[in-house]
Enzyme design. Structure first.
Site, PDB file in Angstrom:
ATOM      1  N   GLU A 153      14.722 -51.436 -23.572  1.00  0.00           N
ATOM      2  CA  GLU A 153      14.856 -51.480 -22.134  1.00  0.00           C
ATOM      3  C   GLU A 153      13.687 -51.453 -21.247  1.00  0.00           C
ATOM      4  O   GLU A 153      13.421 -52.119 -20.271  1.00  0.00           O
ATOM      5  CB  GLU A 153      15.686 -50.117 -21.727  1.00  0.00           C
ATOM      6  CG  GLU A 153      16.828 -49.907 -22.470  1.00  0.00           C
ATOM      7  CD  GLU A 153      18.063 -50.916 -22.252  1.00  0.00           C
ATOM      8  OE1 GLU A 153      17.774 -52.059 -21.490  1.00  0.00           O
ATOM      9  OE2 GLU A 153      19.240 -50.711 -22.421  1.00  0.00           O
TER      10      GLU A 153
ATOM     11  N   GLU B  87      21.558 -56.694 -23.909  1.00  0.00           N
ATOM     12  CA  GLU B  87      22.704 -55.829 -23.275  1.00  0.00           C
ATOM     13  C   GLU B  87      24.271 -55.778 -23.927  1.00  0.00           C
ATOM     14  O   GLU B  87      24.794 -55.003 -23.933  1.00  0.00           O
ATOM     15  CB  GLU B  87      22.935 -56.244 -21.700  1.00  0.00           C
ATOM     16  CG  GLU B  87      21.536 -56.157 -21.142  1.00  0.00           C
ATOM     17  CD  GLU B  87      20.513 -55.038 -21.237  1.00  0.00           C
ATOM     18  OE1 GLU B  87      20.809 -53.992 -22.105  1.00  0.00           O
ATOM     19  OE2 GLU B  87      19.661 -54.729 -20.285  1.00  0.00           O
TER      20      GLU B  87
ATOM     21  N   HIS C 117      12.407 -55.108 -21.193  1.00  0.00           N
ATOM     22  CA  HIS C 117      13.365 -55.532 -20.231  1.00  0.00           C
ATOM     23  C   HIS C 117      12.917 -55.296 -18.732  1.00  0.00           C
ATOM     24  O   HIS C 117      12.531 -56.287 -18.024  1.00  0.00           O
ATOM     25  CB  HIS C 117      14.733 -54.996 -20.247  1.00  0.00           C
ATOM     26  CG  HIS C 117      15.656 -55.396 -21.352  1.00  0.00           C
ATOM     27  ND1 HIS C 117      16.618 -54.835 -21.821  1.00  0.00           N
ATOM     28  CD2 HIS C 117      15.196 -56.105 -22.689  1.00  0.00           C
ATOM     29  CE1 HIS C 117      17.036 -55.299 -23.085  1.00  0.00           C
ATOM     30  NE2 HIS C 117      16.171 -56.121 -23.634  1.00  0.00           N
TER      31      HIS C 117
ATOM     32  N   ASP D 268      17.240 -51.431 -15.578  1.00  0.00           N
ATOM     33  CA  ASP D 268      16.435 -51.468 -16.769  1.00  0.00           C
ATOM     34  C   ASP D 268      15.517 -50.399 -16.681  1.00  0.00           C
ATOM     35  O   ASP D 268      15.348 -49.525 -17.747  1.00  0.00           O
ATOM     36  CB  ASP D 268      15.850 -52.796 -17.138  1.00  0.00           C
ATOM     37  CG  ASP D 268      16.749 -53.693 -18.098  1.00  0.00           C
ATOM     38  OD1 ASP D 268      17.283 -53.066 -18.904  1.00  0.00           O
ATOM     39  OD2 ASP D 268      16.972 -54.800 -17.819  1.00  0.00           O
TER      40      ASP D 268
ATOM     41  N   TYR E 196      10.875 -58.673 -15.855  1.00  0.00           N
ATOM     42  CA  TYR E 196      11.063 -59.249 -14.730  1.00  0.00           C
ATOM     43  C   TYR E 196       9.786 -59.218 -13.939  1.00  0.00           C
ATOM     44  O   TYR E 196       9.473 -60.391 -13.216  1.00  0.00           O
ATOM     45  CB  TYR E 196      12.140 -58.306 -13.865  1.00  0.00           C
ATOM     46  CG  TYR E 196      13.462 -58.290 -14.700  1.00  0.00           C
ATOM     47  CD1 TYR E 196      14.293 -59.201 -14.725  1.00  0.00           C
ATOM     48  CD2 TYR E 196      13.573 -56.910 -15.114  1.00  0.00           C
ATOM     49  CE1 TYR E 196      15.375 -58.899 -15.733  1.00  0.00           C
ATOM     50  CE2 TYR E 196      14.942 -56.451 -15.777  1.00  0.00           C
ATOM     51  CZ  TYR E 196      15.872 -57.587 -15.981  1.00  0.00           C
ATOM     52  OH  TYR E 196      16.943 -57.424 -16.738  1.00  0.00           O
TER      53      TYR E 196
HETATM   54 MN   MN3 Z   1      18.368 -53.736 -20.491  1.00  0.00          MN
HETATM   55 MN   MN3 Z   2      20.503 -52.257 -22.250  1.00  0.00          MN
END
Ligand code: MN3
Ligand code: MN3
Length: 329
Positions: free
Chosen positions: A98, A200, A101, A67, A105
């Protein structure tokens, strides 16, 4: 300096028959990591074996790398080289997601792992040869569009690499949080992962459509298709080794490999090509992890039911705060 003419994006005249639809769908799916509460998973985390925790952290570390690459390089390069201004706008929105994302994490890590453990994961990402191979391979196609003599073939390969990242390379990492969630473990963290999976999914379809548009214009279609398939094969071989490395200690290697092949076929379909992998059965627990009633990840499905943000923002004015103080006597 040449007098280049710059166009303003005009949403009143469609560039194609899909940009508007994808713009709307992307906005419907908006979310931010901090609205989830992975700390609910602390008891679940404590109940996992040492090996399972280790694999989980590696899986999320690998996802973070992908990502990060997609937000810093993949999307920006593609945005710069596709023609349609509306497609660029959709990709810009995806690019922002992105970054969310990649950050999300860390939101999970920071809840379940100590600072030392987190540093170890990021160190492991830097040193893992299979992860670095994934990133290096995809990055080389992204940067191909910046060569002075870059052609539409280079753009096709960059778009193809992006589809491979979005629709194929993530899934060895997604497998574990989905598999655990399918059994009621690490469920709150999986809510974040499922939002990423849903994003995604539309990213892969959208970039695939742009790739197909470019493919139609190429003179050497068969040659470029073969080139794409050989990159897929190279990355597939690498995914098999990566999967063995991180999943052997928890005994899930065979299931993860099957899931990787299943998603390899999805990537091919997003590119408009026939599936090539034989897939017998995807682990039903993983599908269960995806398909709980709290989340839908199918394209054009509604926002997940466990997360509702106000989509209609009403701007408040000073007058809105002037209460009518007149009291009827
Ligand atoms: Mn992503
Ligand atoms: Mn993506």
């Amino acid at each position: 300096m040449e007098n280049k003419v710059f166009n303003a994006v005009n949403w009143n005249k469609p560039d194609n028959d899909y940009a508007q639809v994808f713009w709307e769908q992307n906005i419907k799916q908006f979310w931010i990591d901090t609205e989830y509460i992975p700390s609910k998973d602390m008891d679940s985390w404590k109940g996992l074996s040492y090996e399972m925790k280790s694999t989980y952290k590696k899986a999320l570390g690998g996802l973070t790398l992908l990502d990060t690459l997609q937000s810093h390089t993949g999307m920006p390069k593609i945005i710069d080289h596709v023609d349609s201004l509306q497609n660029k706008a959709v990709l810009s929105y995806m690019c922002m997601m992105e970054a969310i994302h990649a950050k999300s994490y860390s939101t999970i890590f920071t809840t379940v792992a100590s600072t030392n453990e987190i540093n170890d994961v990021f160190g492991w990402v830097r040193e893992n040869k299979y992860l670095q191979f994934k990133a290096r391979t995809i990055d080389s196609y992204y940067r191909g569009v910046d060569k002075p003599d870059a052609t539409d073939e280079d753009l096709f390969m960059a778009l193809g690499a992006s589809v491979l990242l979005e629709s194929f390379l993530f899934y060895s990492g997604f497998f574990l949080p989905l598999w655990l969630c399918g059994q009621g473990q690490m469920v709150a963290s999986a809510d974040i992962i499922k939002k990423i999976v849903a994003d995604e999914s539309i990213h892969g379809i959208f970039v695939g459509l742009i790739a197909q548009d470019v493919y139609k214009t190429l003179d050497n279609k068969e040659e470029m298709k073969q080139k794409f398939l050989s990159v897929l094969d190279e990355l597939y071989q690498n995914e098999m080794k990566y999967t063995e490395e991180i999943y052997t200690e928890v005994g899930l290697t065979a299931e993860v490999k099957e899931y990787v092949r299943y998603n390899g076929n999805k990537a091919l379909m997003n590119m408009g090509f026939e599936p090539i992998f034989e897939v017998k059965q995807v682990n039903p627990i993983v599908l269960n992890g995806l398909n709980t009633e709290t989340t839908q990840h199918d394209f054009f499905s509604k926002k997940s039911t466990n997360y509702e943000k106000a989509l209609e923002i009403v701007h408040l004015k000073d007058e809105d705060f002037k209460m009518d103080m007149a009291v009827e006597v």
